[in-house]
Design an enzyme around this catalytic site. Structure first.
Site, PDB file in Angstrom:
ATOM      1  N   SER A 258       0.638  -1.018   0.150  1.00  0.00           N
ATOM      2  CA  SER A 258      -0.271   0.262  -0.425  1.00  0.00           C
ATOM      3  C   SER A 258       0.941   0.723   0.084  1.00  0.00           C
ATOM      4  O   SER A 258       1.963   1.470   0.123  1.00  0.00           O
ATOM      5  CB  SER A 258      -1.345   0.351   1.144  1.00  0.00           C
ATOM      6  OG  SER A 258      -0.210   0.151   1.967  1.00  0.00           O
ATOM      7  N   LYS A 259      -0.186   2.656  -0.112  1.00  0.00           N
ATOM      8  CA  LYS A 259       1.375   3.603   0.372  1.00  0.00           C
ATOM      9  C   LYS A 259       1.806   3.903   0.881  1.00  0.00           C
ATOM     10  O   LYS A 259       3.126   4.485   1.356  1.00  0.00           O
ATOM     11  CB  LYS A 259      -0.241   4.768   0.093  1.00  0.00           C
ATOM     12  CG  LYS A 259       0.061   6.009  -1.024  1.00  0.00           C
ATOM     13  CD  LYS A 259      -0.358   7.030  -0.721  1.00  0.00           C
ATOM     14  CE  LYS A 259      -1.663   6.967  -1.360  1.00  0.00           C
ATOM     15  NZ  LYS A 259      -2.638   8.355  -0.986  1.00  0.00           N
ATOM     16  N   ARG A 260       1.302   2.829   2.410  1.00  0.00           N
ATOM     17  CA  ARG A 260       2.628   3.522   3.357  1.00  0.00           C
ATOM     18  C   ARG A 260       3.887   3.131   3.480  1.00  0.00           C
ATOM     19  O   ARG A 260       5.188   2.917   3.630  1.00  0.00           O
ATOM     20  CB  ARG A 260       1.868   2.600   4.475  1.00  0.00           C
ATOM     21  CG  ARG A 260       1.908   3.199   6.051  1.00  0.00           C
ATOM     22  CD  ARG A 260       1.032   3.104   7.344  1.00  0.00           C
ATOM     23  NE  ARG A 260      -0.403   2.481   6.579  1.00  0.00           N
ATOM     24  CZ  ARG A 260      -0.796   1.181   6.914  1.00  0.00           C
ATOM     25  NH1 ARG A 260      -0.059  -0.006   7.505  1.00  0.00           N
ATOM     26  NH2 ARG A 260      -1.998   0.780   6.046  1.00  0.00           N
ATOM     27  N   ASN A 261       4.129   1.600   2.424  1.00  0.00           N
ATOM     28  CA  ASN A 261       4.909   1.146   1.868  1.00  0.00           C
ATOM     29  C   ASN A 261       6.407   2.042   1.470  1.00  0.00           C
ATOM     30  O   ASN A 261       7.469   1.783   1.253  1.00  0.00           O
ATOM     31  CB  ASN A 261       4.792  -0.354   0.852  1.00  0.00           C
ATOM     32  CG  ASN A 261       3.939  -1.081   1.562  1.00  0.00           C
ATOM     33  OD1 ASN A 261       3.449  -1.974   0.907  1.00  0.00           O
ATOM     34  ND2 ASN A 261       4.849  -1.804   2.745  1.00  0.00           N
ATOM     35  N   TYR A 262       5.504   2.883   0.501  1.00  0.00           N
ATOM     36  CA  TYR A 262       6.216   4.337  -0.166  1.00  0.00           C
ATOM     37  C   TYR A 262       6.927   5.054   0.703  1.00  0.00           C
ATOM     38  O   TYR A 262       7.880   4.880   0.374  1.00  0.00           O
ATOM     39  CB  TYR A 262       5.079   4.673  -1.578  1.00  0.00           C
ATOM     40  CG  TYR A 262       5.805   5.353  -2.088  1.00  0.00           C
ATOM     41  CD1 TYR A 262       7.518   5.853  -3.138  1.00  0.00           C
ATOM     42  CD2 TYR A 262       5.715   6.999  -1.433  1.00  0.00           C
ATOM     43  CE1 TYR A 262       7.844   6.298  -3.991  1.00  0.00           C
ATOM     44  CE2 TYR A 262       6.402   8.047  -2.246  1.00  0.00           C
ATOM     45  CZ  TYR A 262       7.499   7.605  -3.529  1.00  0.00           C
ATOM     46  OH  TYR A 262       8.095   8.705  -3.739  1.00  0.00           O
TER      47      TYR A 262
END
Ligand code: GLU
Length: 503
Positions: A258-262
């Site tokens: 997810s965006k959090r990974n980015y």
């Protein structure tokens, strides 16, 4: 055999995530392998979450990857390919469902439903709007609301009348038969109070009318599979074949990528950069970070698909030739940043020298460097590319061919033995370059050897001084190669810069 028709049906509620790109890719590979059609359909029924820039991001991302649709918003005989433009089509089917009692009117507002849910929760129960509760709620099963229905005075929604106590059997090409008792399914909303149909209904009608033969989508949609089945059954339509792809998990811990990974792990999750229209923050994509589109597709293909051979590096053409639905894995794939970098590295090694030259020049132009000696660029690429994963790294590693280095005084001073002697040597070297042909390397070597003997200093030191002058650091390709590639006047200027620094 029937013409294969598959579709990628994104909801334009945000940028294209690589998980969805993988769905698009599998649909595309399957269609192309089977000489069928790949269709793009925008499922834009959710007006509250609709983001205009999203459609562009999705289409541009697919274009960058070379995934071309046979039918889509701009062309095709089964359009419109945006659900917001198909409202007139859905009307007739809603009427049919109501007439057959396959659907019914319901009158609870969102707030009322919220309250009911809370009441159930307080009692430790889960509220499901279905056969067990519908008779006591505000809907056409309940006589006291009959007049409201007739006169249509109140705002209403239309719900699916899920059959009672039936075993719903669905078949997924990956998982096989899945059975579910209809009593655990809720009567999904088919038409919202603003008159717009919801995902389930539009999805089924469109897939049927667009003659979709295979539905390939993410595993997150599997819970809606039985509902789609009920709708196909009510319409008496043949269901396409379904396959739900395994999730792509993040590289650490649990959960979807997810965006959090980015943000946390610096793992890109979009093919192209995305500027959030509200927060105005830009998130870079694979393109901006220097990945090749076919390397990205190569990586995504390996998430959930096993080619059944040793080969790991595939061009898009090779993927099409090798792809098969039966080689899709059951288990979720874990994102691996090192692997994608390795794949990009491999793609860079197999790119043609002409293409790399073009890309290097483009990259240089972006830095306002206009270097037109293709032969030199090619020679540089051939010597450097094995150390590089990205095109921009070729330039980073070879930047001294294209512009003079920035000299760091302290660093240079640390590398030299004696300022006075060094300056003298540098003057002598300049003199040589002024008088002789720099490309006569034999002569240059002889000159340096004689100088070494005369000054009683190892020749290595002169080569080091040349490297410091021409590259700025003790790195880079063979110094004699560098000399042949730079202009005499630039060599002299760069040596002069070191002398000036030592003053
Ligand atoms: N519109 C859904 C999405 O946003 C796609 C569901 C489907 O493919 O049936 O991903």
């Amino acid at each position: 055999m029937k013409n294969i028709r598959v579709r990628f049906a994104p909801s334009p509620t945000g940028p294209l995530h690589i998980g969805n790109l993988r769905t698009a890719l599998f649909n595309y590979l399957f269609a192309k392998k089977k000489k069928g059609s790949f269709i793009i359909r925008f499922e834009d029924t959710d007006k509250e979450r609709y983001i205009k820039a999203s459609e562009k991001h999705i289409l541009n991302s697919l274009k960058w990857c070379g995934i071309q649709a046979d039918e889509g918003p701009d062309n095709g005989n089964y359009g419109p390919y945006r659900q917001s433009k198909r409202k007139h089509i859905y009307k007739k089917y809603v009427k049919y469902l109501l007439k057959k009692n396959y659907a019914y009117y319901a009158f609870e507002s969102k707030d009322e439903l919220k309250q009911i849910r809370t009441e159930y929760k307080d009692k430790g129960k889960l509220f499901i709007y279905n056969y067990s509760t519908r008779k006591n709620l505000k809907n056409s099963f309940n006589n006291c609301y009959y007049n409201q229905i007739k006169k249509k005075q109140t705002k209403y929604i239309i719900r699916l009348n899920v059959p009672v106590s039936k075993t719903i059997k669905v078949y997924d090409l990956l998982r096989g038969n899945i059975s579910i008792n209809s009593n655990v399914i809720d009567d999904k909303v088919l038409v919202k109070s603003d008159g717009n149909v919801t995902y389930h209904l539009a999805n089924v009608i469109d897939d049927h009318l667009m003659k979709i033969t295979h539905v390939i989508k993410g595993e997150e949609w599997i819970s809606s599979f039985p509902i789609l089945h009920v709708l196909y059954y009510y319409f008496n339509w043949k269901m396409p074949k379904f396959i739900h792809l395994p999730l792509i998990l993040n590289s650490f811990g649990k959960g979807k990528l997810s965006k959090r990974n980015y943000n946390k792990l610096n793992i890109p999750i979009f093919p192209l950069k995305w500027k959030d229209p509200i927060k105005l923050k830009t998130i870079l994509g694979y393109r901006e970070l220097g990945y090749f589109p076919d390397a990205l597709l190569n990586m995504l293909a390996l998430f959930g698909w096993n080619p059944g051979c040793e080969q790991e590096i595939f061009s898009l053409k090779e993927l099409i030739a090798t792809f098969s639905l039966k080689d899709i894995n059951f288990s979720s794939a874990r994102f691996d940043k090192q692997k994608i970098d390795w794949i990009n590295h491999r793609h860079l090694q197999s790119r043609s020298i002409d293409e790399l030259t073009r890309l290097v020049k483009l990259c240089l132009n972006e830095q306002k460097i206009y270097f037109n000696n293709d032969k030199t660029i090619k020679q540089i690429i051939l010597r450097i590319r094995s150390q590089c994963t990205f095109v921009y790294q070729i330039i980073e590693k070879a930047i001294y061919f294209f512009k003079k280095p920035t000299l760091k005084k302290n660093y240079i001073k640390k590398q030299i033995i004696n300022i006075k002697i060094t300056k003298k040597i540098l003057f002598l070297i300049i003199e040589w370059f002024n008088n002789y042909d720099k490309n006569n390397l034999k002569l240059l070597r002889l000159f340096l050897a004689k100088l070494a003997f005369k000054k009683n200093i190892k020749i290595h030191y002169f080569l080091k001084l040349l490297r410091l002058s021409l590259v700025g650091k003790l790195v880079g390709l063979e110094i004699l190669f560098i000399i042949t590639k730079l202009k005499t006047q630039d060599i002299i200027k760069r040596i002069c810069n070191v002398i000036l620094l030592l003053n």
